[in-house]
Scaffold this active site. Structure first.
Site, PDB file in Angstrom:
ATOM      1  N   GLY A  78      -4.626  11.625  11.361  1.00 40.63           N
ATOM      2  CA  GLY A  78      -5.079  11.458   9.972  1.00 40.63           C
ATOM      3  C   GLY A  78      -6.591  11.520   9.845  1.00 40.63           C
ATOM      4  N   ARG A 142      -1.220  16.901  13.700  1.00 39.93           N
ATOM      5  CA  ARG A 142      -0.521  15.823  14.408  1.00 39.93           C
ATOM      6  C   ARG A 142       0.344  16.308  15.580  1.00 39.93           C
ATOM      7  NH1 ARG A 142      -1.161  10.896  12.307  1.00 39.93           N
ATOM      8  NH2 ARG A 142      -1.591  10.665  10.075  1.00 39.93           N
ATOM      9  N   ASP A 173      -2.269   6.927  19.456  1.00 43.53           N
ATOM     10  CA  ASP A 173      -1.361   7.914  20.062  1.00 43.53           C
ATOM     11  C   ASP A 173      -2.145   9.094  20.648  1.00 43.53           C
ATOM     12  OD1 ASP A 173       1.036   6.582  19.559  1.00 43.53           O
ATOM     13  OD2 ASP A 173       1.167   7.383  17.528  1.00 43.53           O
ATOM     14  N   LYS A 199     -10.696   6.853  16.508  1.00 40.31           N
ATOM     15  CA  LYS A 199     -10.656   7.172  15.076  1.00 40.31           C
ATOM     16  C   LYS A 199      -9.389   6.628  14.442  1.00 40.31           C
ATOM     17  CE  LYS A 199      -7.885   9.525  13.738  1.00 40.31           C
ATOM     18  NZ  LYS A 199      -6.710  10.348  13.422  1.00 40.31           N
ATOM     19  N   THR A 200      -9.428   6.036  13.335  1.00 39.37           N
ATOM     20  CA  THR A 200      -8.308   5.813  12.406  1.00 39.37           C
ATOM     21  C   THR A 200      -8.759   4.825  11.343  1.00 39.37           C
ATOM     22  OG1 THR A 200      -6.087   5.002  11.991  1.00 39.37           O
ATOM     23  CG2 THR A 200      -7.143   4.087  13.939  1.00 39.37           C
ATOM     24  N   ASP A 202      -6.882   3.030   9.862  1.00 40.15           N
ATOM     25  CA  ASP A 202      -5.993   1.867   9.946  1.00 40.15           C
ATOM     26  C   ASP A 202      -6.632   0.680  10.672  1.00 40.15           C
ATOM     27  OD1 ASP A 202      -4.279   3.628   8.790  1.00 40.15           O
ATOM     28  OD2 ASP A 202      -2.745   3.564  10.345  1.00 40.15           O
ATOM     29  N   LYS A 239      -2.603  -7.702 -19.494  1.00 46.26           N
ATOM     30  CA  LYS A 239      -1.186  -7.453 -19.784  1.00 46.26           C
ATOM     31  C   LYS A 239      -0.395  -6.858 -18.625  1.00 46.26           C
ATOM     32  CE  LYS A 239      -1.999  -2.972 -21.994  1.00 46.26           C
ATOM     33  NZ  LYS A 239      -1.898  -2.167 -23.171  1.00 46.26           N
ATOM     34  N   TYR A 240      -1.056  -6.557 -17.519  1.00 43.90           N
ATOM     35  CA  TYR A 240      -0.310  -5.937 -16.414  1.00 43.90           C
ATOM     36  C   TYR A 240      -0.487  -6.692 -15.101  1.00 43.90           C
ATOM     37  CZ  TYR A 240      -0.017  -1.627 -19.198  1.00 43.90           C
ATOM     38  OH  TYR A 240       0.223  -0.701 -20.172  1.00 43.90           O
ATOM     39  N   ARG A 249      -0.568   2.286   8.621  1.00 42.18           N
ATOM     40  CA  ARG A 249       0.821   2.529   8.972  1.00 42.18           C
ATOM     41  C   ARG A 249       1.523   1.291   9.534  1.00 42.18           C
ATOM     42  NH1 ARG A 249       1.772   7.549  11.058  1.00 42.18           N
ATOM     43  NH2 ARG A 249      -0.093   7.301  12.323  1.00 42.18           N
ATOM     44  N   TYR A 421      -4.884   8.390   0.605  1.00 47.65           N
ATOM     45  CA  TYR A 421      -5.559   9.685   0.742  1.00 47.65           C
ATOM     46  C   TYR A 421      -6.910   9.688   0.028  1.00 47.65           C
ATOM     47  CZ  TYR A 421      -0.995  10.824   2.535  1.00 47.65           C
ATOM     48  OH  TYR A 421       0.146  10.817   3.309  1.00 47.65           O
ATOM     49  N   GLY A 423      -9.223   7.629   0.181  1.00 47.50           N
ATOM     50  CA  GLY A 423     -10.340   7.073   0.956  1.00 47.50           C
ATOM     51  C   GLY A 423     -10.566   7.758   2.295  1.00 47.50           C
ATOM     52  N   ARG A 424      -9.607   8.580   2.724  1.00 45.37           N
ATOM     53  CA  ARG A 424      -9.689   9.070   4.112  1.00 45.37           C
ATOM     54  C   ARG A 424     -10.755  10.129   4.337  1.00 45.37           C
ATOM     55  NH1 ARG A 424      -3.938  10.310   6.677  1.00 45.37           N
ATOM     56  NH2 ARG A 424      -4.228  12.177   5.439  1.00 45.37           N
TER      57      ARG A 424
HETATM   58  P1  FBP Z   1      -4.089   8.093  12.022  1.00 50.48           P
HETATM   59  O1  FBP Z   1      -3.558   6.861  12.693  1.00 50.48           O
HETATM   60  O2  FBP Z   1      -3.654   9.343  12.652  1.00 50.48           O
HETATM   61  O3  FBP Z   1      -5.571   8.011  11.860  1.00 50.48           O
HETATM   62  O4  FBP Z   1      -3.517   8.151  10.531  1.00 50.48           O
HETATM   63  C1  FBP Z   1      -3.373   7.001   9.782  1.00 50.48           C
HETATM   64  C2  FBP Z   1      -2.859   7.275   8.392  1.00 50.48           C
HETATM   65  O5  FBP Z   1      -3.905   7.486   7.494  1.00 50.48           O
HETATM   66  C3  FBP Z   1      -1.970   6.110   7.952  1.00 50.48           C
HETATM   67  O6  FBP Z   1      -2.724   5.145   7.297  1.00 50.48           O
HETATM   68  C4  FBP Z   1      -0.927   6.809   7.130  1.00 50.48           C
HETATM   69  O7  FBP Z   1       0.310   6.140   7.196  1.00 50.48           O
HETATM   70  C5  FBP Z   1      -0.791   8.143   7.766  1.00 50.48           C
HETATM   71  O8  FBP Z   1      -2.020   8.428   8.357  1.00 50.48           O
HETATM   72  C6  FBP Z   1      -0.426   9.238   6.797  1.00 50.48           C
HETATM   73  O9  FBP Z   1      -0.191  10.391   7.502  1.00 50.48           O
HETATM   74  P2  FBP Z   1      -0.276  11.869   6.932  1.00 50.48           P
HETATM   75  O10 FBP Z   1      -1.720  12.225   6.853  1.00 50.48           O
HETATM   76  O11 FBP Z   1       0.398  12.678   7.974  1.00 50.48           O
HETATM   77  O12 FBP Z   1       0.381  11.870   5.607  1.00 50.48           O
END
Ligand code: FBP
Length: 548
Positions: A78, A142, A173, A199-200, A202, A239-240, A249, A421, A423-424
């Site tokens: 990701g 991936r 991974d 990197k991640t 997460d 109201k929400y 993940r 997505y 923020g990534r």
């Molecule tokens: P990485 O662990 O590969 O960095 O990805 C994390 C992540 O952003 C998770 O937060 C999310 O569940 C997943 O990727 C979404 O995957 P994809 O980009 O394949 O939709």
């Protein structure tokens, strides 16, 4: 490429670096290391790379000369803010050692290595991407690098390009695979070193030597900005109730960091739910009680943060998913042939009675989302499971029942969101821009000193950058054995939220007050230019973890 004024100004930013990397370095090696657990099995699987020492680079007065070297780089998994700066750091690092050195990027992740799809990364390309978000310079993917055939095919192109070192920028991974590749190339004397980079977004690739994975800081700031805006909106219209699912993940680090930044009414922490052995109904009841208490004060609004992976941490759901994983492997082709409308019943009839009952109790859309294809690493694609809608629906039902019983007097209207997505690929914060560039530069030094099977490491990052400690950590040190795709495999241990750790304890000490009071914080957008206390602070998680 047309650029905004901010992009143009940002391109000029010079990332801050550890003092030790500003000139020649000498290497300091520690004692031999051991894996976090399953030592014998890991040692047997990695005879050539197991037990290497931790490395630190220190400033040296001696100028050494290095031959030119060709290096390859792969972005894996990701997207995470700062990836381009890692590549810029590697590029500047290898050029500083010898101007004839060259960098090649493999396109669209590990598949680029196997399919021999690459491009040379020259100075003009690198300059175009300095301090930018995204992975679009070479793309990411991936594909899991795991078979000897893949390694051998990769070696053909590495040899053809005279590449002596490969940097794999990825999560747990991908770094596990980097280590397997390093071991294999060393075992056959391939003459190719392999270095990983953490990197991640997460934030779950960390340990005592890796303070954080890059991208976490920026992604959490983007989400916190938007959650803050939603909090202000809901405090304005009153109201929400907003149910906001946040990426991550498995681990709940992102949700926890955002909670520390914005002070929402509720934030679920998956690891706590698992530790308390809570059922889905327990979680729903807990949130419904907070809604009811706020309603008693006339506050029919609020914000709930939900970590993306929560579903896998509810013990009954975890058991269901584990059986579904095995089941989908066994019946993959048969399942694919079943008509969509009959798939749910097909699964209900095949599962064990207990899991079948849990599956049958789920709303149909969520049940079917659980059967979607796993990613290449065998993970459930939790970003596709609409937990925010599931919880909002279940709480609506519960409150309607309480209303009929006279236990709930308020109104309950919901909005649901999923932030991931968004923020990534944000332009990296100063922290991530500096950290990533330093990680890349450090990788170039690990390469120059002939290391393989190491992850680039930059520590002490809550201090000013000049005091950061650059070095390398043997990847085998982070490994343990886990069950994947029905088999025991060596993998880097995921860092989940530590329920005894300071970030979680701080949250626990405040959450009861945040639930009832409306004490929202509105962090606003990332600031790139301005005073250091506004622009350069590390995440709250890291500050609390390091005691700063
Ligand atoms: P990485 O662990 O590969 O960095 O990805 C994390 C992540 O952003 C998770 O937060 C999310 O569940 C997943 O990727 C979404 O995957 P994809 O980009 O394949 O939709």
């Amino acid at each position: 490429m047309t650029k905004s004024a901010l992009q143009i100004a940002r391109a000029e930013y010079k990332p801050k670096m550890p003092l030790a990397l500003l000139g020649p370095v000498k290497i300091k090696e520690g004692a031999p290391t051991e894996s976090v657990s399953d030592k014998e099995e890991i040692q047997k699987l990695f005879p050539n790379t197991y037990g290497q020492p931790i490395i630190e680079f220190e400033p040296s007065s001696q100028h050494s000369s290095f031959p030119p070297i060709n290096v390859g780089v792969i972005l894996s998994g990701g997207q995470a803010p700062g990836g381009h700066n890692v590549i810029a750091g590697i590029f500047d690092g290898i050029k500083s050692l010898n101007a004839e050195s060259r960098l090649f990027g493999f396109i669209l992740g590990p598949a680029g290595l196997i399919e021999h799809n690459y491009m040379e990364l020259t100075a003009d390309i690198i300059d175009e991407y300095r301090n930018t978000g995204g992975f679009d310079m070479i793309g990411s993917g991936r594909t899991k690098l795991e078979t000897k055939e893949q390694f051998d095919r990769g070696l053909l192109i590495l040899k053809a390009l005279d590449i002596k070192a490969l940097v794999i920028i990825g999560g747990d991974d991908s770094n596990t695979n980097a280590c397997v590749l390093a071991e294999y190339y060393k075992s056959i004397n391939a003459g190719v070193q392999v270095i990983g980079c953490p990197k991640t977004i997460d934030g779950d690739l960390k340990n005592e030597m890796i303070e954080c994975s890059f991208g976490f800081d920026t992604a959490c700031r983007v989400y916190s900005e938007v959650i803050g805006n939603i909090q202000r909106d809901c405090n304005s219209s009153r109201k929400y109730w907003h149910f906001i699912k946040l990426m991550g993940r498995s681990a709940s680090h992102i949700a926890l960091e955002c909670a520390l930044q914005v002070q929402p009414n509720v934030c679920l922490i998956s690891e706590e739910i698992e530790a308390k052995n809570q059922s889905l109904d327990d979680v729903v009841t807990e949130i419904a009680k907070i809604v009811a208490r706020r309603a008693e004060q006339g506050n029919n609004f609020g914000v709930v943060l939900i970590p993306e992976g929560v579903i896998e941490f509810i013990p009954a759901m975890k058991a269901l998913i584990a059986e579904l994983n095995e089941f989908l492997m066994e019946y993959q082709s048969e399942f694919g042939l079943i008509r969509k409308s009959e798939q749910r019943n097909y699964v209900i009839n095949k599962l064990s009675p207990k899991n079948s009952a849990v599956f049958a109790s789920l709303p149909e859309n969520v049940a079917m989302q659980l059967t979607l294809d796993r990613d290449p690493h065998g993970n459930v694609q939790v970003s596709m499971i609409e937990t925010e809608k599931l919880l909002a629906e279940m709480i609506t039902t519960k409150l309607a029942k309480w209303k009929a019983e006279g236990k709930f007097v308020g109104k309950f209207a919901t909005q649901t969101h999923f932030f991931g997505y968004e923020g990534r690929c944000a332009a990296p914060s100063n922290y991530d821009a500096d950290y990533c560039y330093s990680l890349g530069y450090t990788a170039s030094r690990l390469i120059a000193y002939g290391k393989t099977g190491y992850m680039s490491s930059v520590r002490n990052t809550t201090k000013p950058a000049k005091d950061w400690i650059a070095g390398g950590v043997p990847i085998t040190m982070m490994m343990n054995m886990e069950r994947r795709h029905g088999e025991m495999k060596p993998v880097i241990q995921k860092a989940l939220v530590d329920l005894k750790g300071k970030p979680f304890r701080t949250f626990v000490s405040k959450r009861a007050a945040w639930a009832i009071q409306t004490d929202y914080v509105y962090p606003g957008p990332i600031q790139y230019f301005g005073p250091t206390e506004v622009c350069d602070q590390p995440s709250k998680t890291l500050q609390l973890e390091s005691g700063s």
